[in-house]
Motif scaffolding. Structure first.
Motif, PDB file in Angstrom:
ATOM      1  N   CYS A 158       0.749  -1.234  -0.078  1.00 30.62           N
ATOM      2  CA  CYS A 158       0.140   0.106  -0.043  1.00 30.62           C
ATOM      3  C   CYS A 158       0.974   1.254  -0.163  1.00 30.62           C
ATOM      4  CB  CYS A 158      -0.984   0.076   1.290  1.00 30.62           C
ATOM      5  SG  CYS A 158      -2.201  -1.418   1.230  1.00 30.62           S
ATOM      6  N   TYR A 159       2.062   0.984   0.643  1.00 29.71           N
ATOM      7  CA  TYR A 159       2.877   2.416   0.495  1.00 29.71           C
ATOM      8  C   TYR A 159       3.506   2.509  -0.489  1.00 29.71           C
ATOM      9  CZ  TYR A 159       7.021   5.409   1.638  1.00 29.71           C
ATOM     10  OH  TYR A 159       7.852   6.305   1.495  1.00 29.71           O
ATOM     11  N   LEU A 160       3.630   1.873  -1.284  1.00 32.45           N
ATOM     12  CA  LEU A 160       4.474   1.837  -2.661  1.00 32.45           C
ATOM     13  C   LEU A 160       3.412   2.412  -3.744  1.00 32.45           C
ATOM     14  CD1 LEU A 160       6.723  -1.441  -2.738  1.00 32.45           C
ATOM     15  CD2 LEU A 160       7.517   1.125  -2.749  1.00 32.45           C
ATOM     16  N   TRP A 161       2.161   1.638  -3.626  1.00 32.43           N
ATOM     17  CA  TRP A 161       1.141   2.219  -4.430  1.00 32.43           C
ATOM     18  C   TRP A 161       0.802   3.761  -4.231  1.00 32.43           C
ATOM     19  CZ3 TRP A 161      -3.920  -1.311  -5.458  1.00 32.43           C
ATOM     20  CH2 TRP A 161      -4.755  -0.503  -6.389  1.00 32.43           C
ATOM     21  N   LEU A 162       1.017   4.023  -2.975  1.00 30.60           N
ATOM     22  CA  LEU A 162       0.911   5.562  -2.700  1.00 30.60           C
ATOM     23  C   LEU A 162       1.845   6.485  -3.130  1.00 30.60           C
ATOM     24  CD1 LEU A 162      -1.002   7.885  -0.955  1.00 30.60           C
ATOM     25  CD2 LEU A 162       0.207   7.125   0.819  1.00 30.60           C
ATOM     26  N   HIS A 163       3.113   6.011  -2.752  1.00 30.71           N
ATOM     27  CA  HIS A 163       4.114   7.027  -3.201  1.00 30.71           C
ATOM     28  C   HIS A 163       4.996   6.635  -4.575  1.00 30.71           C
ATOM     29  CE1 HIS A 163       4.040   8.830   0.613  1.00 30.71           C
ATOM     30  NE2 HIS A 163       3.640   8.028   1.255  1.00 30.71           N
ATOM     31  N   SER A 164       4.451   5.504  -5.363  1.00 30.44           N
ATOM     32  CA  SER A 164       5.291   5.152  -6.444  1.00 30.44           C
ATOM     33  C   SER A 164       4.280   4.971  -7.716  1.00 30.44           C
ATOM     34  CB  SER A 164       5.809   3.798  -6.502  1.00 30.44           C
ATOM     35  OG  SER A 164       6.833   3.601  -5.237  1.00 30.44           O
ATOM     36  N   GLY A 165       3.415   6.134  -7.841  1.00 34.45           N
ATOM     37  CA  GLY A 165       2.721   6.181  -9.092  1.00 34.45           C
ATOM     38  C   GLY A 165       1.205   5.736  -9.159  1.00 34.45           C
ATOM     39  N   GLY A 167      -1.748   3.836  -9.630  1.00 36.66           N
ATOM     40  CA  GLY A 167      -2.376   2.637 -10.543  1.00 36.66           C
ATOM     41  C   GLY A 167      -1.051   1.929 -11.551  1.00 36.66           C
ATOM     42  N   ILE A 168       0.045   2.896 -11.721  1.00 36.20           N
ATOM     43  CA  ILE A 168       1.215   2.391 -12.592  1.00 36.20           C
ATOM     44  C   ILE A 168       1.935   1.589 -11.677  1.00 36.20           C
ATOM     45  CG2 ILE A 168       3.347   3.109 -13.580  1.00 36.20           C
ATOM     46  CD1 ILE A 168       0.883   3.646 -15.447  1.00 36.20           C
ATOM     47  N   PHE A 169       2.157   1.762 -10.573  1.00 38.54           N
ATOM     48  CA  PHE A 169       2.759   0.499  -9.688  1.00 38.54           C
ATOM     49  C   PHE A 169       2.014  -0.718  -9.782  1.00 38.54           C
ATOM     50  CE2 PHE A 169       2.948  -1.582  -5.658  1.00 38.54           C
ATOM     51  CZ  PHE A 169       4.006  -1.815  -5.492  1.00 38.54           C
ATOM     52  N   LEU A 170       0.886  -0.740  -9.537  1.00 36.89           N
ATOM     53  CA  LEU A 170      -0.094  -1.912  -9.537  1.00 36.89           C
ATOM     54  C   LEU A 170       0.141  -2.583 -10.888  1.00 36.89           C
ATOM     55  CD1 LEU A 170      -2.143  -3.942  -8.468  1.00 36.89           C
ATOM     56  CD2 LEU A 170      -3.795  -2.406  -9.534  1.00 36.89           C
ATOM     57  N   ILE A 171       0.094  -2.021 -12.077  1.00 39.79           N
ATOM     58  CA  ILE A 171       0.500  -2.493 -13.329  1.00 39.79           C
ATOM     59  C   ILE A 171       1.824  -3.224 -13.401  1.00 39.79           C
ATOM     60  CG2 ILE A 171       0.826  -2.095 -15.577  1.00 39.79           C
ATOM     61  CD1 ILE A 171      -1.512   0.106 -15.636  1.00 39.79           C
ATOM     62  N   ILE A 172       2.733  -2.285 -12.901  1.00 45.04           N
ATOM     63  CA  ILE A 172       4.200  -2.973 -13.005  1.00 45.04           C
ATOM     64  C   ILE A 172       4.367  -4.138 -12.071  1.00 45.04           C
ATOM     65  CG2 ILE A 172       6.655  -2.495 -12.306  1.00 45.04           C
ATOM     66  CD1 ILE A 172       5.949   0.571 -12.976  1.00 45.04           C
ATOM     67  N   TYR A 173       3.715  -4.063 -10.733  1.00 46.66           N
ATOM     68  CA  TYR A 173       3.630  -5.240  -9.972  1.00 46.66           C
ATOM     69  C   TYR A 173       3.150  -6.501 -10.408  1.00 46.66           C
ATOM     70  CZ  TYR A 173       3.018  -7.913  -5.744  1.00 46.66           C
ATOM     71  OH  TYR A 173       2.971  -9.051  -4.887  1.00 46.66           O
ATOM     72  N   ILE A 174       2.097  -6.184 -11.144  1.00 49.64           N
ATOM     73  CA  ILE A 174       1.385  -7.618 -11.682  1.00 49.64           C
ATOM     74  C   ILE A 174       2.173  -8.074 -13.017  1.00 49.64           C
ATOM     75  CG2 ILE A 174      -0.734  -8.466 -13.029  1.00 49.64           C
ATOM     76  CD1 ILE A 174      -2.271  -6.358 -11.383  1.00 49.64           C
ATOM     77  N   TYR A 352      -6.871   8.148  -3.626  1.00 49.02           N
ATOM     78  CA  TYR A 352      -5.421   8.095  -3.990  1.00 49.02           C
ATOM     79  C   TYR A 352      -5.325   7.008  -4.570  1.00 49.02           C
ATOM     80  CZ  TYR A 352      -3.985  12.421  -1.527  1.00 49.02           C
ATOM     81  OH  TYR A 352      -3.656  13.793  -1.257  1.00 49.02           O
ATOM     82  N   MET A 353      -6.388   5.901  -4.330  1.00 47.17           N
ATOM     83  CA  MET A 353      -6.136   4.616  -5.100  1.00 47.17           C
ATOM     84  C   MET A 353      -6.412   4.761  -6.766  1.00 47.17           C
ATOM     85  SD  MET A 353      -8.041   1.642  -2.753  1.00 47.17           S
ATOM     86  CE  MET A 353      -7.524   0.466  -4.017  1.00 47.17           C
ATOM     87  N   THR A 354      -7.009   5.637  -6.948  1.00 49.87           N
ATOM     88  CA  THR A 354      -7.481   6.042  -8.405  1.00 49.87           C
ATOM     89  C   THR A 354      -6.467   6.710  -9.189  1.00 49.87           C
ATOM     90  OG1 THR A 354      -8.891   7.963  -7.929  1.00 49.87           O
ATOM     91  CG2 THR A 354      -9.855   5.698  -7.881  1.00 49.87           C
ATOM     92  N   ILE A 355      -5.541   7.362  -8.531  1.00 48.76           N
ATOM     93  CA  ILE A 355      -4.374   8.224  -9.137  1.00 48.76           C
ATOM     94  C   ILE A 355      -3.299   7.175 -10.048  1.00 48.76           C
ATOM     95  CG2 ILE A 355      -2.516   9.547  -8.661  1.00 48.76           C
ATOM     96  CD1 ILE A 355      -3.942  10.707  -6.070  1.00 48.76           C
ATOM     97  N   VAL A 356      -3.172   7.868 -11.196  1.00 50.24           N
ATOM     98  CA  VAL A 356      -2.250   7.195 -12.103  1.00 50.24           C
ATOM     99  C   VAL A 356      -1.341   8.203 -12.584  1.00 50.24           C
ATOM    100  CG1 VAL A 356      -2.248   5.718 -13.982  1.00 50.24           C
ATOM    101  CG2 VAL A 356      -4.291   5.316 -12.622  1.00 50.24           C
ATOM    102  N   LYS A 357      -0.140   7.911 -12.105  1.00 53.53           N
ATOM    103  CA  LYS A 357       0.872   8.750 -12.462  1.00 53.53           C
ATOM    104  C   LYS A 357       1.718   7.872 -13.808  1.00 53.53           C
ATOM    105  CE  LYS A 357       1.387  11.037  -8.201  1.00 53.53           C
ATOM    106  NZ  LYS A 357       2.468  11.384  -6.925  1.00 53.53           N
TER     107      LYS A 357
END
Length: 761
Positions: A158-165, A167-174, A352-357
């Motif tokens: 959750c921390y990385l999701w918040l501070h690492s982009g 939704g983009i972090f979720l895509i990279i993680y998957i 903040y969950m919906t933010i995509v950088k």
């Protein structure tokens, strides 16, 4: 020469099978069935002289065709006894005639097996050890899932999701989960299932030259187990305190004479005070030493006792415990998700969950963080996955299991993410409300004292939404009055408060604990929260302890006769060593290990595990062996990933991690008792030396074992990979043992038929 008729008739006359395998061994010995000695030279070409000193020699028999799987466990046990009776005839008739499928319908599925095993003299008084199995596939999968669902990994995601982009972090993680996570998880599961050994023994068999990686993994697992036990002690301490109303971290304690609140607590929040002063009794720096905190010693001992209760009664009991722990954690998590989205400020957090950088996709640190998160969230490199998988039937497909466990881990993180973001939004909203209420009280006093003009008087009624009312009033002021107001009170910003969350092991005990105290019915929700954390931590610790105990038992076989006693001894050693982290400065050492140390040896271990299968064992050979066990071919894409892509990704991940750590200031949050605030301190030089020394110690077995094998002429590829891996039937409790009478240089002549689920010697 043995004929097919003999094999058929030998198996046909099998009657009622003995009740257990150990009894068969004892009966065979009591009946006077002796194992024939084989002459030192065989008449067939290519035979080798057998040495009297007892090293095992092997000769291969002819291939026999694959036949139907043998269903009845009792007949499997009797077939094992039949081999002992056939040994004598094979000594004089070494050649075997292939058995057709029609002639041997009830016989087990057959494979190429060695014909002879010579028992060394030094193993005269050895014992026959049966390895327990999980009662069913569900217990095995839940054990793997429970091990991977560690609270620290859930928060880190959750921390990385918040501070690492976002939704983009979720895509990279998957993407990285399917690229490296699932293949590496499959590798560890397959190695444990195939070899039926703990973490240390597995890699010695796959590649002796890389056998040191098992010792490295064992030490990393042991060290992590020490401080995770202390984290469990923290949870137990808070759980015991959550039965009070109000909870003790909701309000500051009164002085002994009840004249007022403790001044140290009055300067900070009750939550911070209770954490640092009442729970940790933290020192002002890591250099300030002291004896173990007594109030944490009892919870630490209780956590060790809980582990003993969950593990001493054997694998069948442990499997049922894991079912309860994992399922109850998921149920409580679902309750929290439903409750959290109804809290005030939850919408702000979920935003903040919906933010995509999009720009984050080009950031190397985002990819590095996602890659490390994949390795840590799946628990790779600790040896626990290998140990848990060593107790599952060979017919189970590891690839399917790896996909199920990885997806379950991903779903659990996706489930906990809205819960965490909602609670963080609620937490930030409540703190902002309290900040504005405090500012209002301060400004009213300043206006009454004449320090501020009457125009700076805020509205006295902030009931309903203090933040909105105070912000509307503040925005209506003129710029000079605004500056004058801000010179006396801080600005309360909801977004800044939300983003103050730090990545640390203290998160659950600070932000969440404080948020739970704001919810109506705080006692009930605090109890549920800590119960969920306890279940998750215990699930992880059971996996870690299984790895530690199984690895040691597979090396020191003699202790397997005293499994329960040995488990108690290991738990007591971990308790005594864990007392180091209960000292006033203990939490600073835990922060040092979790933030700057653990990930490096884990990456090194995973790299060598991958190399062991790729270069020493050959991925194609590994896949062929797995295909023979499971009865269907494997996907070539996994072999390609193991051979080419994953080594490159792991190397890049290690380089970027080392580079990132070298650029960071090695700091920690410490408690300053004079100001009652958290301050950032830098670790002393001896702390950095300890960090690097510990890293060197844990990775030292890898080069030492490599040099040892090189100087002693041990082959790079294992010569025992193709030997029969015969495992026990499923046992209900702990390891069952049957003593074997002393054997003096006798040879056990193995048959041509592989008997599945038989004991490992």
């Amino acid at each position: 020469m043995r004929s097919t008729h003999k094999i058929k008739s030998s198996l046909a006359k099998v009657g009622a099978a003995p009740e257990s395998l150990p009894e068969i061994t004892t009966d065979a010995q009591a009946s006077g069935t002796s194992l024939a000695k084989v002459s030192s030279a065989e008449s067939s070409p290519g035979s080798h002289a057998l040495e009297d000193k007892g090293t095992a020699t092997w000769s291969l028999t002819a291939w026999v065709s694959e036949v139907q799987a043998f269903e009845a466990r009792a007949v499997r046990a009797q077939a094992w006894e039949t081999q002992a009776f056939e040994a004598q005839s094979r000594a004089s008739h070494p050649k075997a005639t292939p058995v057709t499928e029609a002639e041997a319908a009830p016989v087990l599925k057959q494979r190429l097996l060695p014909e002879k095993v010579q028992v060394p003299e030094k193993e005269k008084s050895e014992v026959l050890i049966t390895r327990p199995f999980w009662s069913n596939k569900a217990e095995y999968l839940l054990a793997q899932m429970g091990y991977t669902m560690r609270p620290a990994s859930l928060w880190s995601f959750c921390y990385l999701w918040l501070h690492s982009g976002g939704g983009i972090f979720l895509i990279i993680y998957i993407f990285l989960l399917f690229l490296i996570g699932i293949p590496l998880l499959f590798l560890e599961m397959a190695a444990g299932q195939r070899m039926r050994q703990g973490n240390i023994g597995v890699w010695k068999v796959i590649s002796p030259w890389i056998g040191g990686v098992g010792y490295t993994s064992f030490m990393v697992c042991f060290i992590n187990g020490l401080f995770l036990n202390v984290v469990t002690a923290w949870i137990l301490f808070y759980l015991s305190q959550s039965f009070q109303y109000p909870v003790p971290w909701e309000k500051c304690p009164l002085l002994e004479n009840a004249s007022g609140f403790d001044p140290e607590c009055a300067r900070t929040t009750p939550t911070l005070y209770f954490w640092y002063r009442m729970t940790l009794k933290a020192s002002d720096s890591i250099e300030d030493d002291g004896p173990p905190v007594f109030s944490l010693c009892l919870p630490l001992f209780l956590s060790v006792c809980l582990l003993g209760v969950f593990m001493l009664n054997g694998l069948k009991w442990t499997g049922k415990v894991m079912c309860v722990l994992v399922s109850s954690s998921g149920l409580i998590m679902l309750c929290f998700v439903v409750r959290s989205i109804m809290l005030e400020g939850a919408v702000f957090g979920l935003h903040y969950m919906t933010i995509v950088k999009i720009s984050a996709i080009y950031n190397v640190n985002v990819w590095r963080g996602a890659g490390n998160q994949v390795l840590c969230s799946l628990g790779l490199g600790f040896g626990s996955i290998i140990s848990i998988a060593s107790h599952i039937q060979s017919s189970s497909s590891c690839l399917n299991d790896a996909v199920i466990v990885a997806l379950a881990n991903l779903i659990s993180m996706m489930l906990v993410t809205p819960f965490i973001f909602s609670v963080l939004g609620f937490w930030a909203t409540q703190l902002t409300h309290r900040c504005n209420e405090k500012n209002t009280e301060t400004l009213l006093n300043l206006v009454n004292m004449g320090i501020l003009p009457p125009e700076a008087q805020p509205p006295q009624n902030l009931i309903g939404n203090p933040t909105s009312i105070f912000t509307s009033w503040f925005n209506s002021l003129s710029n000079p009055i605004k500056k004058e107001v801000l010179s006396h009170v801080p600005e309360c910003n909801l977004e800044e408060q939300f983003l103050k969350i730090k990545e640390s092991t203290n998160f659950a005990f600070l932000a969440f604990v404080e948020a739970m105290s704001f919810i109506p019915g705080s006692v009930f929700w605090s109890f549920l929260f800590f119960l969920m954390l306890l279940n998750l931590e215990m699930s992880t610790m059971i996996g870690i302890m299984d790895s530690i105990i199984t690895s040691l038992q597979d090396i020191f076989i003699s202790v397997q006769k005293y499994t329960k006693l040995f488990t108690v001894v290991v738990l007591m050693i971990m308790f005594l060593c864990g007392l180091f982290f209960t000292r006033p400065s203990g939490s600073y050492y835990i922060r040092l290990l979790t933030d700057y140390w653990t990930i490096l040896p884990i990456i090194i271990v995973i790299i060598f595990e991958n190399l062991a299968v790729k270069w020493a064992r050959e991925a194609s050979s590994f896949f062929a062996d797995m295909a023979n066990l499971w009865g269907h071919p494997m996907y070539s894409i996994i072999r390609w990933l193991w051979s080419y892509l994953i080594p490159v990704v792991l190397l890049a991940l290690s380089v970027t991690t080392v580079f990132q750590l070298s650029l960071k200031n090695i700091t920690y949050l410490a408690w300053d008792s004079s100001t009652s605030k958290e301050i950032v301190r830098q670790y002393p030089s001896w702390g950095l030396f300890t960090l690097f020394a510990l890293l060197l110690i844990v990775i030292l077995p890898i080069p030492i074992y490599f040099v040892y094998c090189f100087t002693h002429g041990i082959p790079f590829n294992s010569t025992s990979w193709d030997k029969p891996v015969i495992s026990s039937k499923s046992l209900p409790l702990s390891f069952q043992l049957t003593p074997i009478k002393e054997v003096e240089n006798e040879e056990i002549l193995q048959g041509d038929i592989e008997i599945a689920d038989q004991p490992v010697v």
